[in-house]
Motif scaffolding. Structure first.
Motif, PDB file in Angstrom:
ATOM      1  N   GLN A 186       0.861  -1.190   0.000  1.00  0.00           N
ATOM      2  CA  GLN A 186       0.000   0.000   0.000  1.00  0.00           C
ATOM      3  C   GLN A 186       0.889   1.229   0.000  1.00  0.00           C
ATOM      4  O   GLN A 186       2.106   1.113   0.071  1.00  0.00           O
ATOM      5  CB  GLN A 186      -0.972   0.042   1.182  1.00  0.00           C
ATOM      6  CG  GLN A 186      -0.487  -0.454   2.521  1.00  0.00           C
ATOM      7  CD  GLN A 186       0.565   0.359   3.227  1.00  0.00           C
ATOM      8  OE1 GLN A 186       1.538  -0.177   3.746  1.00  0.00           O
ATOM      9  NE2 GLN A 186       0.384   1.664   3.273  1.00  0.00           N
ATOM     10  N   GLY A 187       0.247   2.394  -0.077  1.00  0.00           N
ATOM     11  CA  GLY A 187       0.968   3.645   0.131  1.00  0.00           C
ATOM     12  C   GLY A 187       1.505   4.297  -1.126  1.00  0.00           C
ATOM     13  O   GLY A 187       2.234   5.279  -1.042  1.00  0.00           O
ATOM     14  N   LEU A 206      -8.342   1.141   3.596  1.00  0.00           N
ATOM     15  CA  LEU A 206      -8.251   2.178   2.565  1.00  0.00           C
ATOM     16  C   LEU A 206      -9.639   2.550   2.081  1.00  0.00           C
ATOM     17  O   LEU A 206     -10.509   1.689   1.944  1.00  0.00           O
ATOM     18  CB  LEU A 206      -7.437   1.636   1.371  1.00  0.00           C
ATOM     19  CG  LEU A 206      -6.058   1.059   1.698  1.00  0.00           C
ATOM     20  CD1 LEU A 206      -5.501   0.285   0.502  1.00  0.00           C
ATOM     21  CD2 LEU A 206      -5.092   2.172   2.095  1.00  0.00           C
ATOM     22  N   VAL A 236      -3.826  -2.428   6.360  1.00  0.00           N
ATOM     23  CA  VAL A 236      -4.188  -1.014   6.363  1.00  0.00           C
ATOM     24  C   VAL A 236      -5.532  -0.880   5.648  1.00  0.00           C
ATOM     25  O   VAL A 236      -5.726  -1.425   4.562  1.00  0.00           O
ATOM     26  CB  VAL A 236      -3.118  -0.158   5.633  1.00  0.00           C
ATOM     27  CG1 VAL A 236      -3.542   1.307   5.595  1.00  0.00           C
ATOM     28  CG2 VAL A 236      -1.763  -0.298   6.322  1.00  0.00           C
ATOM     29  N   HIS A 272      -5.683   6.499   4.281  1.00  0.00           N
ATOM     30  CA  HIS A 272      -5.188   5.346   5.041  1.00  0.00           C
ATOM     31  C   HIS A 272      -5.780   5.377   6.448  1.00  0.00           C
ATOM     32  O   HIS A 272      -5.634   6.379   7.159  1.00  0.00           O
ATOM     33  CB  HIS A 272      -3.655   5.392   5.139  1.00  0.00           C
ATOM     34  CG  HIS A 272      -2.952   4.923   3.907  1.00  0.00           C
ATOM     35  ND1 HIS A 272      -3.270   5.373   2.656  1.00  0.00           N
ATOM     36  CD2 HIS A 272      -1.952   4.020   3.739  1.00  0.00           C
ATOM     37  CE1 HIS A 272      -2.495   4.780   1.761  1.00  0.00           C
ATOM     38  NE2 HIS A 272      -1.687   3.951   2.391  1.00  0.00           N
TER      39      HIS A 272
END
Ligand code: HQG
Length: 172
Positions: free
Chosen positions: A71-72, A160, A158, A116
């Motif tokens: 992610q990210g 989202l 995480v 997030h």
């Protein structure tokens, strides 16, 4: 685990693959061999970062020949995440300076693909602390889901979503 290497890997696999001459495919994968050459590390060192990274930020594919960030990203990739039902509440760690804008606009993805959100208050505190004195917002995730907002959960847990309108935020 080599934290510096982990940060370089995050930068390469999420934000700036070009800088190291790497190319991500549409789903964010790139060849492990190219990463090893670009970062000048051996496979064992990379394996330790992938396995021991405190947030499980990276994943090898099933053949072990490709790697991606979980992610990210700021570069356009489609991780192929499936919609998931969130827990009743989720948390977002930020700082007081962002609050007026967040109250006006809700939570926005800013430079990333999604907002997030954390499953625990403790994680959100750590996320907020990257920017100063942490301030934790509580999100009515069940209410959002009931109203049709879609959530995803990354391989490293995480949560989202595209946008959290301010009405779903519990005031601190
Ligand atoms: C804020 C790290 C003004 C938001 C962490 C945050 C996380 C607004 C910043 C992951 C806003 C964006 C993501 C609005 C949101 N007005 N400010 N309307 N909406 N913000 O770094 O959530 O270590 O893109 O509160 O642990 O801080 O990289 O997001 O302060 O999981 O794996 O805008 O990054 O993970 O900052 O962090 P970011 P984030 P890694």
């Amino acid at each position: 685990m080599d934290i510096r290497l982990s940060k370089r890997l995050s930068k390469a696999l999420r934000h700036d693959p070009d800088h190291l001459g790497l190319t991500l495919d549409a789903a964010g994968w790139t060849d492990v061999s190219a990463v090893l050459a670009a970062l000048r590390v051996d496979r064992e060192t990379l394996d330790v970062v992938v396995a021991e990274n405190n947030k499980q930020r990276f994943t090898y594919d099933e053949t072990g020949t490709r790697i991606r960030a979980n992610q990210g990203h700021s570069v356009p990739v489609d991780l192929g995440l499936l919609p998931a039902t969130p827990p009743h509440v989720l948390y977002h760690g930020t700082v007081a300076a962002a609050l007026p804008s967040i109250k006006a606009d809700g939570l926005r993805p800013m430079n990333r693909h999604h907002v997030h959100l954390s499953a625990t208050r403790e994680t959100a505190v750590a996320v907020g602390a990257r920017r100063g004195k942490p301030l934790v917002l509580v999100i009515d995730a069940a209410g959002m889901a009931a109203d049709g907002h879609v959530f995803y959960v990354s391989a490293n847990g995480v949560w989202l979503t595209d946008h959290v309108p301010a009405v779903y935020l519990e005031e601190p």
